[in-house]
Design a protein around this motif. Structure first.
Motif, mmCIF file in Angstrom:
data_model
loop_
_atom_site.group_PDB
_atom_site.id
_atom_site.type_symbol
_atom_site.label_atom_id
_atom_site.label_comp_id
_atom_site.label_asym_id
_atom_site.label_seq_id
_atom_site.Cartn_x
_atom_site.Cartn_y
_atom_site.Cartn_z
ATOM 1 N N SER A 371 96.952 25.952 41.415
ATOM 2 C CA SER A 371 96.970 27.390 41.719
ATOM 3 C C SER A 371 96.741 28.245 40.488
ATOM 4 O O SER A 371 96.238 29.363 40.578
ATOM 5 N N ARG A 372 97.057 27.716 39.319
ATOM 6 C CA ARG A 372 96.972 28.518 38.098
ATOM 7 C C ARG A 372 95.540 28.849 37.711
ATOM 8 O O ARG A 372 95.305 29.846 37.022
ATOM 9 N N ARG A 373 94.585 28.044 38.109
ATOM 10 C CA ARG A 373 93.183 28.338 37.775
ATOM 11 C C ARG A 373 92.721 29.587 38.500
ATOM 12 O O ARG A 373 91.794 30.275 38.060
ATOM 13 N N TYR A 374 93.365 29.920 39.623
ATOM 14 C CA TYR A 374 93.017 31.132 40.372
ATOM 15 C C TYR A 374 93.914 32.303 39.962
ATOM 16 O O TYR A 374 93.481 33.453 39.983
ATOM 17 N N GLU A 375 95.140 31.994 39.612
ATOM 18 C CA GLU A 375 96.071 33.046 39.183
ATOM 19 C C GLU A 375 95.649 33.646 37.842
ATOM 20 O O GLU A 375 95.806 34.837 37.608
ATOM 21 N N ALA A 376 95.129 32.793 36.961
ATOM 22 C CA ALA A 376 94.769 33.253 35.624
ATOM 23 C C ALA A 376 93.437 33.981 35.597
ATOM 24 O O ALA A 376 93.262 34.962 34.869
ATOM 25 N N MET A 377 92.463 33.518 36.415
ATOM 26 C CA MET A 377 91.120 34.070 36.286
ATOM 27 C C MET A 377 90.328 33.869 37.568
ATOM 28 O O MET A 377 90.701 33.073 38.440
ATOM 29 N N ASN A 378 89.230 34.590 37.657
ATOM 30 C CA ASN A 378 88.292 34.432 38.765
ATOM 31 C C ASN A 378 86.957 33.987 38.171
ATOM 32 O O ASN A 378 86.306 34.746 37.442
ATOM 33 N N SER A 379 86.556 32.785 38.481
ATOM 34 C CA SER A 379 85.335 32.236 37.885
ATOM 35 C C SER A 379 84.086 32.950 38.364
ATOM 36 O O SER A 379 83.096 33.052 37.634
ATOM 37 N N SER A 380 84.097 33.448 39.606
ATOM 38 C CA SER A 380 82.885 34.050 40.166
ATOM 39 C C SER A 380 82.494 35.338 39.455
ATOM 40 O O SER A 380 81.326 35.553 39.135
ATOM 41 N N ASP A 381 83.458 36.221 39.207
ATOM 42 C CA ASP A 381 83.113 37.458 38.478
ATOM 43 C C ASP A 381 83.517 37.400 37.014
ATOM 44 O O ASP A 381 83.396 38.374 36.284
ATOM 45 N N GLN A 382 84.048 36.236 36.570
ATOM 46 C CA GLN A 382 84.407 35.988 35.172
ATOM 47 C C GLN A 382 85.417 37.029 34.664
ATOM 48 O O GLN A 382 85.275 37.577 33.573
ATOM 49 N N SER A 383 86.443 37.242 35.466
ATOM 50 C CA SER A 383 87.481 38.213 35.098
ATOM 51 C C SER A 383 88.816 37.517 34.902
ATOM 52 O O SER A 383 89.085 36.452 35.472
ATOM 53 N N ILE A 384 89.661 38.119 34.092
ATOM 54 C CA ILE A 384 91.050 37.687 33.949
ATOM 55 C C ILE A 384 91.851 38.369 35.053
ATOM 56 O O ILE A 384 91.743 39.578 35.261
ATOM 57 N N ARG A 385 92.652 37.593 35.772
ATOM 58 C CA ARG A 385 93.411 38.145 36.894
ATOM 59 C C ARG A 385 94.917 38.226 36.619
ATOM 60 O O ARG A 385 95.615 39.019 37.240
ATOM 61 N N LYS A 386 95.417 37.376 35.731
ATOM 62 C CA LYS A 386 96.859 37.390 35.451
ATOM 63 C C LYS A 386 97.265 38.743 34.888
ATOM 64 O O LYS A 386 96.584 39.279 34.011
ATOM 65 N N TYR A 387 98.329 39.285 35.379
ATOM 66 C CA TYR A 387 98.882 40.594 35.010
ATOM 67 C C TYR A 387 98.098 41.756 35.622
ATOM 68 O O TYR A 387 98.594 42.877 35.646
ATOM 69 N N VAL A 388 96.876 41.517 36.092
ATOM 70 C CA VAL A 388 96.058 42.606 36.642
ATOM 71 C C VAL A 388 96.385 42.839 38.111
ATOM 72 O O VAL A 388 96.329 43.972 38.595
ATOM 73 N N TRP A 389 96.715 41.760 38.832
ATOM 74 C CA TRP A 389 97.028 41.839 40.249
ATOM 75 C C TRP A 389 98.511 41.527 40.467
ATOM 76 O O TRP A 389 99.088 40.676 39.795
ATOM 77 N N GLU A 390 99.101 42.180 41.460
ATOM 78 C CA GLU A 390 100.521 41.976 41.738
ATOM 79 C C GLU A 390 100.788 40.639 42.421
ATOM 80 O O GLU A 390 101.866 40.064 42.269
ATOM 81 N N GLY A 391 99.838 40.166 43.209
ATOM 82 C CA GLY A 391 100.077 38.932 43.942
ATOM 83 C C GLY A 391 98.806 38.175 44.231
ATOM 84 O O GLY A 391 97.689 38.654 44.008
ATOM 85 N N ILE A 392 98.979 36.962 44.733
ATOM 86 C CA ILE A 392 97.849 36.117 45.098
ATOM 87 C C ILE A 392 98.260 35.276 46.298
ATOM 88 O O ILE A 392 99.441 34.929 46.455
ATOM 89 N N GLN A 393 97.316 34.975 47.151
ATOM 90 C CA GLN A 393 97.565 34.090 48.284
ATOM 91 C C GLN A 393 96.502 33.013 48.292
ATOM 92 O O GLN A 393 95.299 33.306 48.290
ATOM 93 N N ILE A 394 96.952 31.761 48.263
ATOM 94 C CA ILE A 394 96.042 30.619 48.202
ATOM 95 C C ILE A 394 96.269 29.764 49.446
ATOM 96 O O ILE A 394 97.360 29.218 49.636
ATOM 97 N N SER A 395 95.268 29.682 50.261
ATOM 98 C CA SER A 395 95.345 28.871 51.465
ATOM 99 C C SER A 395 94.649 27.542 51.200
ATOM 100 O O SER A 395 93.460 27.500 50.878
#
Length: 580
Positions: A371-395
């Protein structure tokens, strides 16, 4: 008035800071009791002793220490100094707006770079030293200020001061060190640099002296204080890491064990107040996590991401030990450093995940179900996501399909309220695993097996927490880590995976280089993110001096007792070329 250095200016601002309103971590504006006094005296006429009359005065300055630590310039340096020179961070959008940052990311730092300034940290240090000078005098005249409260205050500001010095020595190696409160411009400010080892020894001695005087637990009514203020656990976390840097691995393990036990007790107390169904869920989570009380990552059937939302979204999680708290109130301070560097909404900040992280063959994540590979960053738009978003949902329903990821509630520009986490349980567990690995013999004898097994259990618990599968299919196998060398590599990789973008990675590489007395591994690791010029960067960082930062050029000019880091010559670009 004689010419003063940046340190001096920071110090002078530091002792004057209490004369103005400060924002406390518990919410609301704390107005000092000297407002009437300020109405009749200009700042130039202020006599410090006129201010320190009661406990409320002390409390206001202590709150100001936290408020200053929350400021954008300090958190930016915690991020840059601790992470941005590492293989984790690359150039994002609009980097031309911050050429100093661009030079850091390209490893072309010189002493004129704005991020070599350290006055924010010295400002906090002097605020703390000023409290240490005046608080005992206040206790003598204010009967409401008890001896126990005085000792707790001394422990609290001592720890904040020591934390600042710890950041400074990990960044610059040798730094000017003083426990004296600078309260007027007749004092001597041009202090020489004290060696890293001596400063670190002093920090440890100081924290050992005060650790039992700090607040153990704050009342539940003070929601943010338990993790947003210095406690005994926060001091133990600092000691755990400082002993790791000192190479005293037994004491590192000792404090890690005390912190793990403290969190187990907190978890037990929490379970006693839960429903039967929740208790069963907690027990299942403890079994999955080898008995360590980490935050549960499971949101529901095949839905993950709860740990991220708890630790980085809501903040003040049960896993947290110490973090800088940003209140939800729009009138309160925001975490502007995150907005600038990591971005907001779909806007990418000045930095992005490095090419090393984005390349599937070199990413440190071993599984697409981490899950951390998605929590930390988004590979598709090459952005850092940790601290930027309040939550994440991984199905993640099965291993035959890729996880489906959705991000929840991005902070708007200038409205980022994510707490900046300095210590949390998983960090401490990995410090313990690192210390255990260092105590294992090079010969990898049979007697080392129990230690290696314990280190693996610590790392594996953290790794298993991140796996988006029920029932669990473990991604790590104990038999692969039966040697000292294999365990050392595993711990470093797990720290990179778990603490991505939290201001830890470059300091980990520096600590490893100090231990090896060689920066070759650091140089190879850092240069790997460079699309061009990697050889130059690798050669440059192969010198131990170069892994630290230069003293700011203005500081060198006014403080004749500071001797520039030899890797940077006199600090000018052309001088660096001559010094190679």
């Amino acid at each position: 008035m004689k010419t003063t250095s940046n340190i001096c200016n920071a110090i002078l601002r530091g002792f004057m800071a209490f004369a103005f309103p400060v924002v406390g971590v518990g919410g609301g504006t704390l107005l000092t009791s000297c407002s009437d006094f300020l109405e009749i005296k200009s700042p130039n006429e202020i006599v410090l002793e006129d201010f320190w009359n009661e406990k409320a005065d002390v409390d206001a300055v202590v709150a100001g220490c936290y408020s200053r630590l929350q400021s954008s310039d300090i958190i930016k340096r915690m991020m840059i100094w601790g992470e941005f020179r590492s293989d984790n961070v690359g150039i994002g959008n609009n980097i031309q707006n911050d050429q100093n940052l661009e030079k850091v990311l390209n490893e072309s730092i010189d002493a004129s770079n704005a991020y070599t300034t350290w006055d924010g940290f010295y400002n906090v240090i002097n605020r703390c030293n000023t409290v240490l000078l005046y608080a005992p005098k206040v206790a003598e005249i204010d009967p409401a200020f008890t001896e126990e409260e005085l000792r707790a205050t001394i422990a609290e500001v001592s720890a904040l001061r020591d934390l600042c010095y710890f950041y400074l020595i990990r960044t610059f190696r040798d730094v000017p060190y003083s426990t004296e409160a600078f309260i007027d411009d007749n004092q001597t400010f041009d202090l020489p640099a004290t060696p890293f080892e001596k400063v670190l020894d002093n920090l440890i001695l100081d924290l050992e002296k005060v650790k039992n005087d700090a607040q153990k637990k704050y009342p539940k009514t003070k929601t943010y204080y338990q993790r947003g203020r210095i406690t005994q656990d926060a001091i133990k976390a600092m000691l755990c890491e400082m002993y790791l840097w000192q190479g005293d691995y037994k004491n590192c393990i000792k404090y890690a064990d005390e912190l793990i036990q403290s969190k187990k007790e907190d978890s037990q107390n929490e379970r006693s107040n839960l429903s039967t169904v929740s208790v069963v869920s907690q027990a299942d989570n403890l079994t999955r996590l080898n008995g360590y009380p980490l935050v549960n990552n499971l949101k529901g059937n095949d839905i993950y991401g709860a740990a991220y939302s708890s630790i980085f979204g809501n903040g003040n999680s049960t896993e947290s030990i110490f973090e800088l708290v940003f209140m939800d109130d729009d009138n309160m301070m925001s975490n502007a450093a995150i907005n600038d560097f990591f971005g907001y909404g779909t806007t990418i900040g000045l930095t992005s995940p490095s090419p090393v992280l984005l390349e599937e063959s070199t990413t440190p994540y071993t599984s697409k179900y981490d899950s951390r590979r998605y929590e930390a960053m988004n590979s598709s738009d090459q952005s850092i996501r940790k601290y930027v978003w309040e939550g994440i949902q991984i199905s993640a329903k099965d291993r035959n399909t890729d996880p489906q990821v959705s991000y929840i509630n991005s902070y708007a520009r200038d409205k980022n309220k994510s707490n900046w986490v300095i210590y949390r349980l998983s960090d401490i567990m990995l410090m313990k695993a690192e210390a255990i690995a260092e105590l294992v013999s090079e010969e990898n004898t049979e007697s080392d097996a129990p230690q290696l097994s314990e280190a693996f259990s610590l790392v594996n618990a953290i790794n298993k927490r991140s796996v988006c599968e029920t029932p669990l299919v473990d991604t790590l196998r104990a038999n692969d880590y039966r040697t000292k060398q294999a365990m050392q590599k595993l711990v470093m990789l797990e720290r990179q995976r778990e603490l991505m973008f939290e201001g830890k990675r470059y300091y980990d590489l520096v600590r490893q280089a100090r231990r090896l007395n060689s920066s070759q591994t650091l140089a190879t690791t850092v240069s790997s993110k460079q699309s061009s010029g990697g050889g130059y960067v690798r050669n440059k960082l192969s010198k131990m001096d170069a892994i630290y930062w230069p003293y700011n050029l203005d500081e060198i000019k006014v403080n004749k007792n500071l001797v520039q880091n030899p890797a940077f010559g006199s600090g000018e670009n052309e001088s660096y070329e001559k010094a190679k």
